[in-house]
Design a protein around this motif. Structure first.
Motif, PDB file in Angstrom:
ATOM      1  N   ASN A   3      -4.119   4.117   0.687  1.00 40.92           N
ATOM      2  CA  ASN A   3      -4.354   4.403   2.097  1.00 40.92           C
ATOM      3  C   ASN A   3      -5.662   5.151   2.269  1.00 40.92           C
ATOM      4  O   ASN A   3      -6.245   5.642   1.303  1.00 40.92           O
ATOM      5  CB  ASN A   3      -3.200   5.218   2.687  1.00 40.92           C
ATOM      6  N   SER A  54       0.755  -1.241   0.000  1.00 42.04           N
ATOM      7  CA  SER A  54       0.000   0.000   0.000  1.00 42.04           C
ATOM      8  C   SER A  54       0.789   1.298   0.000  1.00 42.04           C
ATOM      9  O   SER A  54       0.289   2.281   0.482  1.00 42.04           O
ATOM     10  CB  SER A  54      -0.927  -0.023   1.193  1.00 42.04           C
ATOM     11  N   ARG A  74      -5.100   0.839   5.283  1.00 36.90           N
ATOM     12  CA  ARG A  74      -4.728   0.580   3.890  1.00 36.90           C
ATOM     13  C   ARG A  74      -5.500  -0.589   3.315  1.00 36.90           C
ATOM     14  O   ARG A  74      -6.185  -1.309   4.026  1.00 36.90           O
ATOM     15  CB  ARG A  74      -3.237   0.252   3.823  1.00 36.90           C
TER      16      ARG A  74
END
Length: 170
Positions: free
Chosen positions: A67, A8, A162
């Motif tokens: 995120n 992420s 995330r």
């Protein structure tokens, strides 16, 4: 289940270990990473040597920034841009059979049950957006993992909020 992580934070190092870049990866970068990292049935060969010499290399993660803000399952503009690159990459014929697990995560703020539900919403949000971009829903499985797998040592770190995408190599 074996899997390869597309995690992420999109601007960190790709499999080569290169330093963070100022420009995002292209769809071609994503395709090349997946093809090089995963045994998609494209390469076959015989290795003569010890088990250690013939073992496939451990795949590295490719970071993509997906995120979320605190207490939110809404995609940020940056997450949408990075998911658009990912969706474009999935149009490559070498990835036609690739399936992905979309894992939602949270930080440790809030109660565990709430965080689990929020992580499911985050995974569903990414799956929905990717399907809007033309990725078949049959290629995506959304799961929520709550706060159970923090990315950093600090369970309250915003980086733990995330979604991670894993190629499913079953």
């Amino acid at each position: 289940m074996r899997s390869i992580l597309l995690s992420s934070a999109f601007l960190a190092a790709i499999a080569t270990g290169a330093a963070a870049q100022d420009t995002p990866y292209s769809p071609g970068d994503v395709v090349n990473f997946l093809v090089d990292s995963a045994d998609l049935g494209l390469n076959r060969g015989i290795c003569i040597g010890t088990a250690q010499e013939c073992a496939p290399p451990e795949p590295q993660g490719m970071d993509m920034l997906i995120n979320f803000e605190l207490d939110s399952a809404d995609l940020t503009a940056e997450a949408r841009e990075n998911l658009a690159v990912f969706a474009e990459a999935l149009k490559d014929e070498r990835l036609n059979k690739a399936r992905f697990v979309v894992e939602g995560h949270t930080d440790a703020r809030g109660v565990e049950g709430y965080n689990f539900g929020l992580s499911e919403e985050r995974a569903a949000s990414v799956k929905t957006y990717l399907s809007e971009l033309g990725v078949s829903e049959a290629r995506l499985t959304a799961v929520g993992l709550g706060e159970s797998e923090p990315r950093t040592g600090d369970a309250l770190d915003p980086e733990n909020r995330r979604v991670e995408l894993r190629i499913d190599l079953q």
